[in-house]
Write an enzyme that holds these catalytic residues in place. Structure first.
Site, short mmCIF file in Angstrom:
data_model
loop_
_atom_site.label_atom_id
_atom_site.label_comp_id
_atom_site.label_asym_id
_atom_site.label_seq_id
_atom_site.Cartn_x
_atom_site.Cartn_y
_atom_site.Cartn_z
N TYR A 197 -2.28 -0.58 10.50
CA TYR A 197 -2.33 -0.90 9.07
C TYR A 197 -1.06 -0.46 8.35
CZ TYR A 197 -3.90 -0.86 4.21
OH TYR A 197 -4.02 -1.07 2.86
N SER A 249 0.85 -1.19 0.00
CA SER A 249 0.00 0.00 0.00
C SER A 249 0.88 1.23 0.00
CB SER A 249 -0.91 0.02 1.24
OG SER A 249 -1.57 1.26 1.37
#
Length: 277
Positions: A182, A169
């Site tokens: 995350y 990501s």
């Protein structure tokens, strides 16, 4: 599999990718987290191009329903190559043994594994003082251990020339408030990808990652429905729009194809340039 093209500021362009890789038909791919979202997009797009897909997800009922829906859509579509088949199975990515079972089923069903896409992941929200031991353990277990276990199972059955693609990501390099668990997990995925590439290179297996930014999925729908939040998000994207799942899939196709046969250990950003802002 074509989607409409929404209009309005920052809206995503849903256009089916036209890139064609003639070496893909007949290959076999495993996709985790494939019941919905990007995983379902990957499964559908690969099958459209003649790749047989073994699709796994924790929600076995949703996975079966998605596989049936995609199979019916493929049968009704006119595609350049004979579409691949999609086989659905239950998979808990936090269990190493589940990955091995999925790999065995791919071998039993299609005789080989050419590609493995570690897509499954979770996206928790909590500011640092509120992150619980259970949340950080769950995030690292799904997002990081799930990638490691998948790569281990894949490598045990792959031949030289095969490829593994992990989902990292833009959050691996850009901090987002409330997403410490995350962001740290995706940073680990990016670095794990490099480690896997080095160690599996001796076997002729390539390992890369895709690092999406703001993409039109359920994960970002709240931003698109909140005008001030959308304006803030787009201010950090040089292309000033949210990306489409098709654009992430285009990166996946490239990384799996022979066009990327000398690319390994790389995280390919699909983020409209937001990692630089």
């Amino acid at each position: 599999m074509n989607n409409p093209e929404p209009t309005g500021p920052g809206r995503v362009l849903h256009r089916q990718m036209t890139a064609h890789y003639p070496e893909l038909p007949g290959k076999v791919a495993v996709v985790t987290g494939a019941a919905r979202g990007m995983g379902a997009q990957f499964a559908a797009g690969l099958a459209t191009r003649g790749v047989h897909v073994v699709a796994g997800d924790l929600d076995s009922a949703a996975m079966s329903a998605t596989a049936d829906e995609l199979g019916a859509a493929l049968a009704a579509e006119s595609v350049a190559d004979k579409p691949g088949r999609i086989a659905a199975y239950a998979l808990d990515v936090t269990r190493a043994e589940d990955h091995e079972v999925l790999a065995r089923r791919a071998i039993d069903e299609f005789g080989r594994i050419d590609f493995w896409i570690n897509n499954a992941g979770i996206f928790p929200f909590a500011e640092v003082p509120d992150i619980t031991p259970e949340q950080i353990r769950a995030t690292l277990s799904v997002n990081v251990e799930g990638v490691l276990f998948g790569a281990q199972a894949a490598a045990a059955h792959m031949q030289p020339g095969s490829a593994i693609v992990n989902m990292a990501s833009v959050s691996a390099v850009r901090v987002r408030k409330g997403r410490a668990a995350y962001c740290s997990s995706k940073a680990a995925v990016a670095h794990l990808t490099e480690s896997l590439a080095v160690e599996l290179g001796d076997r002729g297996i390539r390992v890369n990652a895709i690092a999406p930014g703001y993409i039109d999925t359920e994960m970002t729908r709240w931003i698109q429905d909140d005008a001030p939040a959308l304006e803030t998000a787009l201010a950090a994207v040089p292309l000033h729009r949210i990306g489409s799942p098709e654009e992430v899939f285009g990166a996946l196709l490239f990384l799996l194809s022979d066009s990327a046969r000398y690319v390994t250990g790389h995280s390919l950003a699909v983020d409209g340039g937001s990692r630089h802002v």
